[in-house]
Design a protein around this motif. Structure first.
Motif, PDB file in Angstrom:
ATOM      1  N   LEU A  64      -5.905  23.666 -14.779  1.00 15.93           N
ATOM      2  CA  LEU A  64      -4.887  22.652 -15.047  1.00 15.93           C
ATOM      3  C   LEU A  64      -3.816  23.235 -15.947  1.00 15.93           C
ATOM      4  O   LEU A  64      -4.127  23.808 -17.003  1.00 15.93           O
ATOM      5  N   TYR A  65      -2.558  23.097 -15.518  1.00 14.14           N
ATOM      6  CA  TYR A  65      -1.463  23.479 -16.403  1.00 14.14           C
ATOM      7  C   TYR A  65      -1.116  22.318 -17.306  1.00 14.14           C
ATOM      8  O   TYR A  65      -0.954  21.181 -16.847  1.00 14.14           O
ATOM      9  N   SER A  66      -1.014  22.572 -18.590  1.00 20.93           N
ATOM     10  CA  SER A  66      -0.639  21.534 -19.545  1.00 20.93           C
ATOM     11  C   SER A  66       0.180  22.153 -20.664  1.00 20.93           C
ATOM     12  O   SER A  66      -0.105  23.262 -21.123  1.00 20.93           O
ATOM     13  N   GLN A  67       1.204  21.435 -21.111  1.00 18.99           N
ATOM     14  CA  GLN A  67       1.999  21.890 -22.251  1.00 18.99           C
ATOM     15  C   GLN A  67       1.277  21.648 -23.565  1.00 18.99           C
ATOM     16  O   GLN A  67       1.682  22.166 -24.600  1.00 18.99           O
ATOM     17  N   ASP A  68       0.212  20.867 -23.517  1.00 23.78           N
ATOM     18  CA  ASP A  68      -0.600  20.590 -24.698  1.00 23.78           C
ATOM     19  C   ASP A  68      -1.525  21.780 -24.940  1.00 23.78           C
ATOM     20  O   ASP A  68      -2.427  22.046 -24.160  1.00 23.78           O
ATOM     21  N   SER A  69      -1.294  22.493 -26.020  1.00 24.30           N
ATOM     22  CA  SER A  69      -2.052  23.719 -26.291  1.00 24.30           C
ATOM     23  C   SER A  69      -3.526  23.438 -26.576  1.00 24.30           C
ATOM     24  O   SER A  69      -4.358  24.349 -26.526  1.00 24.30           O
ATOM     25  N   THR A  70      -3.886  22.185 -26.865  1.00 26.60           N
ATOM     26  CA  THR A  70      -5.277  21.859 -27.144  1.00 26.60           C
ATOM     27  C   THR A  70      -6.057  21.583 -25.870  1.00 26.60           C
ATOM     28  O   THR A  70      -7.269  21.430 -25.902  1.00 26.60           O
ATOM     29  N   HIS A  71      -5.354  21.516 -24.744  1.00 26.71           N
ATOM     30  CA  HIS A  71      -6.015  21.185 -23.487  1.00 26.71           C
ATOM     31  C   HIS A  71      -6.649  22.433 -22.879  1.00 26.71           C
ATOM     32  O   HIS A  71      -6.027  23.489 -22.829  1.00 26.71           O
ATOM     33  N   VAL A  72      -7.869  22.300 -22.411  1.00 25.68           N
ATOM     34  CA  VAL A  72      -8.589  23.426 -21.811  1.00 25.68           C
ATOM     35  C   VAL A  72      -8.046  23.686 -20.412  1.00 25.68           C
ATOM     36  O   VAL A  72      -7.895  22.763 -19.607  1.00 25.68           O
ATOM     37  N   ALA A  73      -7.760  24.961 -20.106  1.00 24.78           N
ATOM     38  CA  ALA A  73      -7.170  25.306 -18.807  1.00 24.78           C
ATOM     39  C   ALA A  73      -8.171  25.134 -17.667  1.00 24.78           C
ATOM     40  O   ALA A  73      -7.808  24.713 -16.571  1.00 24.78           O
ATOM     41  N   MET A  74      -9.441  25.464 -17.898  1.00 25.29           N
ATOM     42  CA  MET A  74     -10.464  25.217 -16.887  1.00 25.29           C
ATOM     43  C   MET A  74     -10.663  23.710 -16.773  1.00 25.29           C
ATOM     44  O   MET A  74     -10.726  23.019 -17.785  1.00 25.29           O
ATOM     45  N   HIS A  75     -10.785  23.219 -15.550  1.00 25.52           N
ATOM     46  CA  HIS A  75     -10.802  21.770 -15.403  1.00 25.52           C
ATOM     47  C   HIS A  75     -11.691  21.356 -14.229  1.00 25.52           C
ATOM     48  O   HIS A  75     -12.081  22.183 -13.393  1.00 25.52           O
ATOM     49  N   ALA A  76     -12.016  20.070 -14.205  1.00 30.01           N
ATOM     50  CA  ALA A  76     -12.773  19.483 -13.103  1.00 30.01           C
ATOM     51  C   ALA A  76     -12.249  18.084 -12.836  1.00 30.01           C
ATOM     52  O   ALA A  76     -11.861  17.365 -13.761  1.00 30.01           O
ATOM     53  N   TRP A  77     -12.220  17.712 -11.566  1.00 25.97           N
ATOM     54  CA  TRP A  77     -11.807  16.370 -11.177  1.00 25.97           C
ATOM     55  C   TRP A  77     -12.523  16.007  -9.879  1.00 25.97           C
ATOM     56  O   TRP A  77     -13.350  16.778  -9.375  1.00 25.97           O
ATOM     57  N   ALA A  78     -12.249  14.829  -9.364  1.00 21.04           N
ATOM     58  CA  ALA A  78     -12.937  14.348  -8.167  1.00 21.04           C
ATOM     59  C   ALA A  78     -11.948  14.123  -7.038  1.00 21.04           C
ATOM     60  O   ALA A  78     -10.756  13.923  -7.262  1.00 21.04           O
ATOM     61  N   GLU A  79     -12.479  14.160  -5.820  1.00 22.08           N
ATOM     62  CA  GLU A  79     -11.744  13.732  -4.633  1.00 22.08           C
ATOM     63  C   GLU A  79     -12.597  12.722  -3.887  1.00 22.08           C
ATOM     64  O   GLU A  79     -13.795  12.961  -3.678  1.00 22.08           O
ATOM     65  N   ALA A  80     -11.980  11.614  -3.510  1.00 20.14           N
ATOM     66  CA  ALA A  80     -12.678  10.575  -2.749  1.00 20.14           C
ATOM     67  C   ALA A  80     -12.054  10.461  -1.362  1.00 20.14           C
ATOM     68  O   ALA A  80     -10.838  10.624  -1.203  1.00 20.14           O
ATOM     69  N   TRP A  81     -12.889  10.178  -0.383  1.00 19.57           N
ATOM     70  CA  TRP A  81     -12.433  10.078   1.008  1.00 19.57           C
ATOM     71  C   TRP A  81     -11.940   8.653   1.276  1.00 19.57           C
ATOM     72  O   TRP A  81     -12.729   7.726   1.435  1.00 19.57           O
ATOM     73  N   LEU A  82     -10.623   8.490   1.299  1.00 19.79           N
ATOM     74  CA  LEU A  82      -9.993   7.196   1.526  1.00 19.79           C
ATOM     75  C   LEU A  82      -8.898   7.357   2.571  1.00 19.79           C
ATOM     76  O   LEU A  82      -8.153   8.346   2.541  1.00 19.79           O
TER      77      LEU A  82
END
Length: 264
Positions: A187-205
């Motif tokens: 994940l790209y974020s301008q917030d320096s406290t945010h971790v670059a490695m990330h996880a999210w979900a995808e739902a089939w809709l």
């Protein structure tokens, strides 16, 4: 926008490891959402490249000689297409992602929570509302959980990180009969406290996969780079391995995502 990714994982062991095998899902693939301009893995030995059961690029790194450290580096440049979902539906039926796992098993509390906010006549809207309520119930709190904690444990503790948010959201969706899958990436974020490695979900809709990033309370993957998918964290984590010997282990991961061009 173009993103530069740098990701290093370093293992060190108290004693010599006799043999180890690392399973690396560290190579993104082209889609309508992301175009891979360059990508390289720097590894201590040659690794076999293949595709896993979910279609992720998988490198298998085997070290047969005694060693006390392993360094794995991924570097690349990727162009992200804003406001566009990945149109790659994959080779598997979405019904595969109704299957649950020990990390994503819904207990009574999760099922009750999911049914409270879900409206079948407005699936996407209600899942977005559910996502927002889930973040309120489980504020982001680094270090509050471990990779072994299940969805029910994190939900009960009312705290967690992106991995926990995703596991609980998957448990909610599957309890409602909605196929949903785990996504690992950056994940790209301008917030320096945010971790670059990330996880999210995808739902089939609506006959396509749609993103739900609980930690950031967003359904728009504008700054997300997908690496791998699976039923849960264990299927999609970037680095996972087994070893013989070595004693205690210390693993350090540093990931950074920087923008190379500024949108006009």
């Amino acid at each position: 926008m173009k993103l530069n990714v740098s990701h290093q994982t370093h293992y060190s062991y108290a004693q010599q490891v006799k043999h180890s095998t690392q399973y690396l899902r560290l190579t993104p693939q082209d889609s309508s959402h992301q175009k891979i301009l360059s990508w390289d893995l720097t590894l201590p030995e040659y690794a076999t490249r293949t595709l896993d059961a979910y279609g992720n690029v998988l490198h298998v790194l085997t070290l047969d000689q005694p060693h006390q450290a392993i360094t794995i580096v991924a570097n690349g440049v990727v162009e992200i297409e804003d406001n566009m979902e990945d149109d790659n539906t994959g080779h598997l039926s979405p019904l595969v992602f109704l299957r649950t796992s020990p990390l994503t098993q819904a207990d009574g509390a999760i099922r009750d929570f999911a049914s409270r906010y879900y409206r079948p006549q407005a699936q996407h809207e209600s899942l977005c509302n559910l996502m927002g309520e889930l973040l309120l119930k489980m504020p982001y709190n680094p270090g509050s959980t471990t990779v072994k904690d299940s969805a029910s444990q994190a939900f009960s503790a009312q705290t967690g990180v992106c991995q926990d948010h995703t596991h609980v959201f998957l448990a909610c969706c599957r309890s409602l009969g909605i196929p949903a899958r785990y996504v690992s990436g950056y994940l790209y974020s301008q917030d320096s406290t945010h971790v670059a490695m990330h996880a999210w979900a995808e739902a089939w809709l609506d006959n396509r996969w749609q993103s739900f990033d609980v930690t950031n309370n967003t359904c728009k993957p504008n700054q997300h780079l997908k690496l791998a998918i699976g039923i849960d964290y264990l299927d999609a984590c970037p680095v996972r391995g087994i070893r013989l010997g070595g004693g205690s282990e210390d693993m350090r991961t540093v990931a950074a995502v920087a923008m190379l061009d500024v949108p006009q």
